[in-house]
Design an enzyme around this catalytic site. Structure first.
Site, PDB file in Angstrom:
ATOM      1  N   ASP A 179      19.242 -12.092  38.688  1.00 31.92           N
ATOM      2  CA  ASP A 179      18.293 -11.382  37.409  1.00 31.92           C
ATOM      3  C   ASP A 179      17.601 -10.287  37.730  1.00 31.92           C
ATOM      4  OD1 ASP A 179      16.894 -13.116  34.613  1.00 31.92           O
ATOM      5  OD2 ASP A 179      17.065 -10.913  35.070  1.00 31.92           O
TER       6      ASP A 179
HETATM    7  C1  GLC Z   1      16.320  -9.482  32.024  1.00 31.23           C
HETATM    8  C2  GLC Z   1      16.792 -10.658  31.455  1.00 31.23           C
HETATM    9  C3  GLC Z   1      18.379 -10.815  31.680  1.00 31.23           C
HETATM   10  C4  GLC Z   1      19.102  -9.429  31.621  1.00 31.23           C
HETATM   11  C5  GLC Z   1      18.523  -8.567  32.783  1.00 31.23           C
HETATM   12  C6  GLC Z   1      18.565  -7.101  32.492  1.00 31.23           C
HETATM   13  O1  GLC Z   1      15.026  -9.591  32.438  1.00 31.23           O
HETATM   14  O2  GLC Z   1      16.349 -11.922  31.903  1.00 31.23           O
HETATM   15  O3  GLC Z   1      18.854 -11.648  30.784  1.00 31.23           O
HETATM   16  O4  GLC Z   1      20.337  -9.190  31.660  1.00 31.23           O
HETATM   17  O5  GLC Z   1      17.103  -8.704  32.953  1.00 31.23           O
HETATM   18  O6  GLC Z   1      18.028  -6.602  31.526  1.00 31.23           O
END
Ligand code: GLC
Length: 755
Positions: free
Chosen positions: A233
């Site tokens: 993430d």
């Molecule tokens: C965010 C989310 C994830 C997302 C990523 C990119 O913090 O937790 O679901 O795809 O970052 O935006």
């Protein structure tokens, strides 16, 4: 057909520095390119229900300035459709729009289990149940990937709250992890093979998911056979060396070379094998090959996608109540209808945070109702409340007057922006006070109220639902939801959504209530397996609306359930069900036939009933059909940490088939026989467990009865006491009179080596 230029194998010619660079993002959304080796950069971007492609040059983390894309209903809505085919179609549409936008991996679906209704991101997730989550997410993944775009199954794993999400440790026992929080991921990975999996922010039992070897290598790859790429993430990696060693392949977003330098240093210092980097690079190159496409992407038919979004919204809405069959309204009738609530004019149709999409267009329910109403129907509108949540007597009075002057009042209620979002959790389940007051006052002047809800996380209905003869839960229904509401209220579409999450009477009734969201860096999953209906049904707790609930404008009859036990092979069907379903009402409708299983004689505690299969079936009036289900050995099994595997125990299993977890129409009990479950023995095992072992027991009994232990064994009372004694204690207390030779003989005999 997607031509795939072969970059696989290119890792051999790369320098250590180049390999390290490939494992770290080059930008916020882009991977690193190595032009000299023909390695291109690809773009990964959100999000589960629409493509959030930032316009070139936009502030990297902007949530608003993205290119227009179809905003489909969010996960909570799609999860309520229980429609696998629909979700495959939505996935394919998302894939087409991703491809057209130059996106190679779409960051979704999100399938974290709804452990508490307070989780701020429940709007993005599918269900409180792993079977609904897994089956629907697998369809979404298949759809997206059918277009040559990769999906990213997220957030792996146990990311069930927003509070302290980057650091909190989810303290979860292994059986609960396996049966509840990993089961949906396991199903999607083994049935739909997502090309990427996103490692979550949180820790699991103290170890960050992004650095968790057990999770990312032992379970995900060794056990489930995942061959794709694990991406972090965004910002989840604090130790790139530990992450790559644990099985993470790509850290996002860029750390501007810092993480790559740490990986190089780790290899040069001998702390990290270069072959580990090669492994991750190979997975990235395989992803590049999979997503490569030489043909220009087909033009996207946004009108068709909007129509699909409208159908999806209609299929996802759940008709909770319909007293006096107030719905559907007859659009041709000479009638007066007051449309009340700012949401009818300013729809809340998606959630906040990384999933936010800039829609190609937005239908309002007010316009759609006006368009659908016949010439004899008079529609009025009153905002009723301000979205700021501040009381406004003028708006209130105007709305009450409009309701008083109409035969029917359609009142649009829900959670305003800012009440639920990625990044924080809710603290209560109530609708805003101004809305509850509005409903209360309207109910004084009009008894034909239809309440239409727009919310991502569940709201409590117990304190107000009696004021509305009909309640339609529309969730966050996407850009076309306004049209879908009109279709449903006027009966052009028959509601077929089913709750994928229980609506409890009170927040205090929720199983995680005393353990959410935790404190001081940890959250204890004290309710264990008993999430959602698994808890409410096991303790027979009343709820407002049960898991699986949803009304229709027609009726269905279930009959002739037959359950046949098959000779269970390890991975084969164990029980075959067949039943007859008939549409006994006036209009065509779709029923979600749900199959729940309860293990009546387990050696461990199990929920009263668990959903194991479902089918959504459309029938015309008077039509009937045979519905069949095969339940596998795994469907009947529980996970045993002692065995390190799924275990099926012989005994009676209660099969219930119905229209919700509380509306069970047919039942059967089947007796399943399975090989005796032999618990692996060790010196920590109790004397009783050793005696119960089919091979070790008789030998040990002999040792106890004839050897030095006989004095103890002769006295039944003492014997009962020593049964719970760990074997190692018995040996120690026998002062060597029970020699370990006997136990070693046992160990050889039962292939157990005393620790
Ligand atoms: C965010 C989310 C994830 C997302 C990523 C990119 O913090 O937790 O679901 O795809 O970052 O935006």
């Amino acid at each position: 057909m997607h031509e795939r230029p072969k970059t696989a194998g290119a890792e051999a010619a790369l320098s250590l520095e180049e390999k390290a660079a490939l494992l770290c993002g080059q930008g916020t959304w882009e991977t690193t390119a190595i032009p000299r080796s023909g390695i291109r950069s690809i773009t990964l971007t959100d999000g589960p229900h629409g493509v959030r492609r930032l316009a070139p040059g936009t502030e990297t983390f902007s949530f608003d300035a993205s290119e227009p894309a179809t905003c489909f209903p969010t996960g909570a809505a799609l999860g309520s459709s229980w429609d696998v085919d629909l979700l495959d179609s939505v996935g394919a549409a998302l894939g087409r729009e991703s491809r057209a936008a130059g996106v190679s991996v779409l960051l979704g679906p999100g399938i974290n289990i709804k452990r508490s209704p307070l989780c701020g991101r429940n709007f993005e997730y599918l269900s409180e149940d792993p079977v609904v989550s897994g089956h629907l997410a697998a369809a979404l993944v298949r759809g997206v990937q059918s277009t040559g775009v990769g999906a990213s199954l997220k957030h792996f794993a146990a990311n069930n709250q927003e509070t302290d999400r980057m650091r909190v440790s989810a303290q979860v026992d292994e059986r609960t992890l396996r049966e509840i929080y990993l089961a949906g991921f396991e199903y999607v990975i083994t049935q739909a093979a997502p090309w990427t999996v996103m490692a979550a922010y949180n820790r699991i039992n103290g170890i960050p998911a992004a650095h968790n070897r057990w999770l990312l290598s032992d379970v995900l790859r060794q056990e489930w056979g995942f061959e794709g790429l694990v991406v972090s993430d965004w910002g989840a990696v604090s130790d790139p060396e530990a992450a790559v060693a644990a099985g993470l392949d790509l850290e996002m977003p860029t750390t501007h070379g810092a993480s790559a330098a740490r990986l190089v240093a780790a290899v040069q210092a001998g702390r990290l094998e270069e072959s580990v980097l090669d492994r991750a690079v190979a997975r990235l190159l395989a992803l590049l090959d999979r997503t490569a496409c030489t043909e220009a992407s087909a033009p996207v038919d946004l009108e068709a996608h909007h129509a699909l979004a409208r159908r999806a919204a209609a299929e996802s809405a759940v008709l909770l109540r319909n007293e006096d069959n107030l719905l559907p309204l007859d659009s041709r009738a000479k009638a007066s209808v007051a449309v009340i609530g700012e949401f009818a004019r300013s729809p809340r149709f998606q959630g906040a945070g990384s999933s936010r999409v800039r829609p190609t267009r937005v239908d309002t329910a007010l316009d759609a109702l006006k368009e659908a109403a016949g010439q004899d129907m008079t529609l009025s509108f009153a905002a009723g409340f301000s979205l700021t949540g501040q009381p406004d007597q003028e708006l209130l009075a105007e709305a009450v007057a409009a309701a008083a002057a109409a035969e029917t009042a359609i009142v649009f209620l829900g959670l305003p922006e800012g009440q639920e979002s990625e990044g924080f959790d809710r603290t209560h389940l109530r609708l805003p006070d101004v809305q509850l007051q509005l409903l209360e006052e309207i109910a004084q002047v009009n008894s034909n109220i239809v309440a239409v809800l727009a919310n991502g996380g569940v709201v409590e209905t117990a304190t107000w639902q009696h004021r509305a003869k009909a309640v339609l839960e529309g969730w966050l229904h996407g850009q076309a939801g306004g049209g879908a509401v009109a279709d449903l209220l006027f009966g052009r579409v028959n509601p077929s959504g089913r709750l994928a999450e229980t609506i409890p009477l009170r927040l205090q009734d929720t199983p995680s209530h005393l353990n959410f969201p935790g404190s001081e860096g940890t959250v204890l999953y004290g309710e264990r397996l008993y999430v959602g209906y698994r808890y409410y049904d096991s303790v027979d707790m009343p709820v407002s609306f049960p898991f699986g609930h949803g009304l229709s404008y027609t009726t269905f009859r279930y009959s002739d359930l037959r359950a046949e036990v098959l000779a269970p092979s390890r991975d084969g069907a164990a029980v075959r069900l067949r039943l007859t379903l008939a549409n006994t009402g006036p209009v065509t409708g779709k029923e979600v036939v749900q199959v729940y299983v309860g293990d009546a004689q387990a050696s461990v505690d199990r929920p009263l009933r668990e959903l194991k299969a479902f089918q959504k079936i459309e029938l015309a009036p008077g039509q009937s059909t045979t519905v069949m289900f095969d339940l596998s050995v795994r469907d009947l099994s529980f996970y045993s940490p002692q065995h390190g595997d799924w275990v099926l125990e012989s005994g009676d299993f209660h099969i219930s088939v119905g229209s919700s977890s509380r509306d069970l129409r047919l039942a059967a009990t089947v007796q399943v026989s399975a090989p005796a479950v032999v618990r692996p023995l060790s010196m920590e095992s109790s004397v009783g467990e050793w005696l119960a072992h089919p091979e070790a027991g008789p030998i040990l009994r002999d040792v106890l009865n004839n050897g030095e232990g006989s004095a103890m064994a002769a006295d039944p009372e003492i014997f009962r006491m020593i049964e719970s004694l760990p074997m190692e204690r018995l040996v120690a207390m026998s002062a060597g009179r029970i020699n370990t030779e006997a136990l070693n003989r046992l160990a050889e005999h039962t292939a157990v080596s005393p620790s």
